[in-house]
Design a protein around this motif. Structure first.
Motif, short mmCIF file in Angstrom:
data_model
loop_
_atom_site.label_atom_id
_atom_site.label_comp_id
_atom_site.label_asym_id
_atom_site.label_seq_id
_atom_site.Cartn_x
_atom_site.Cartn_y
_atom_site.Cartn_z
N TRP A 81 16.54 -0.97 83.51
CA TRP A 81 15.92 0.31 84.15
C TRP A 81 14.74 1.05 83.19
CZ3 TRP A 81 18.22 2.66 88.56
CH2 TRP A 81 18.98 1.99 88.95
N VAL A 82 13.82 1.38 83.69
CA VAL A 82 12.55 1.58 82.98
C VAL A 82 12.19 3.21 83.02
CG1 VAL A 82 10.23 1.46 82.22
CG2 VAL A 82 11.53 -0.51 83.37
N CYS A 83 11.85 3.95 81.90
CA CYS A 83 11.56 5.45 81.81
C CYS A 83 10.32 5.57 82.68
CB CYS A 83 11.49 5.93 80.67
SG CYS A 83 11.03 7.43 80.23
N PRO A 84 10.26 6.57 83.78
CA PRO A 84 9.17 6.81 84.44
C PRO A 84 8.21 7.51 83.72
CG PRO A 84 10.97 8.25 85.26
CD PRO A 84 11.47 7.35 84.07
N LEU A 119 6.02 4.88 81.60
CA LEU A 119 5.36 4.19 82.53
C LEU A 119 4.13 5.00 82.92
CD1 LEU A 119 7.84 2.55 85.29
CD2 LEU A 119 6.53 1.21 83.37
N ARG A 120 4.17 6.10 83.06
CA ARG A 120 3.25 7.05 83.45
C ARG A 120 2.03 7.30 82.12
NH1 ARG A 120 5.83 10.36 86.01
NH2 ARG A 120 6.81 11.63 84.40
N GLN A 127 3.02 -0.11 85.91
CA GLN A 127 4.20 0.04 86.84
C GLN A 127 5.06 -0.91 86.51
OE1 GLN A 127 2.58 -0.04 90.85
NE2 GLN A 127 1.49 1.77 90.74
N ALA A 128 6.48 -0.86 86.99
CA ALA A 128 7.45 -1.93 87.06
C ALA A 128 7.63 -2.73 88.07
CB ALA A 128 8.79 -1.70 86.50
N ASN A 133 12.73 2.77 77.17
CA ASN A 133 11.55 3.82 76.95
C ASN A 133 11.06 3.64 75.62
OD1 ASN A 133 13.61 5.07 75.15
ND2 ASN A 133 13.03 6.90 75.58
N ARG A 149 13.87 -1.70 87.66
CA ARG A 149 14.06 -0.59 88.24
C ARG A 149 13.68 0.78 87.52
NH1 ARG A 149 20.35 -1.26 90.44
NH2 ARG A 149 19.93 -3.57 91.12
N VAL A 150 12.98 1.43 88.21
CA VAL A 150 12.48 2.75 87.47
C VAL A 150 13.46 3.92 87.60
CG1 VAL A 150 10.70 4.51 87.41
CG2 VAL A 150 10.22 1.94 87.88
N VAL A 152 8.57 -0.48 76.56
CA VAL A 152 8.24 -0.74 77.75
C VAL A 152 7.15 -1.74 77.73
CG1 VAL A 152 7.06 0.43 79.91
CG2 VAL A 152 9.07 1.49 78.52
#
Length: 105
Positions: free
Chosen positions: A64-67, A70-71, A76-77, A43, A82-83, A48
């Protein structure tokens, strides 16, 4: 992975910690005879962005990526990244609650 002996979540919140997490994940996943499940949770805008700009085939599938991040970045990943279903902080807390060992890289 079936019943790993240990579960480790590596938290990366900066480009430098992302590099450490990637190195730690490679070392942990390949060490010893006991099964180890490793997840890297990323995050923070800089971390990111670095993740998305510089792939690492050896560990991207366990990343795993923090949504929320990303927002905020309007990015986008792509697979195999994975999100997370929720923000990284809550996701990490839930993992700890479920017995994962937290390490800030």
């Amino acid at each position: 992975m079936n019943d790993p002996a240990m579960r480790i979540v590596l938290h990366a919140s900066s480009p430098a910690s992302l590099e450490r997490a990637r190195s730690n994940a490679k070392n942990a996943a390949g060490a010893g005879e006991r099964a180890v499940e490793v997840r890297i949770v990323v995050n923070g805008a800089a971390a990111v962005s670095s993740l998305l700009d510089q792939a690492d085939a050896a560990v991207d599938a366990m990343t795993w990526v923090c949504p929320n991040t990303l927002r905020g970045l309007k990015r986008q990943a792509a697979a195999p990244l994975r999100v997370l279903e929720e923000g990284a902080v809550l996701a990490i807390a839930r993992m700890q609650q479920a017995g994962w060992h937290y390490i800030h890289a």
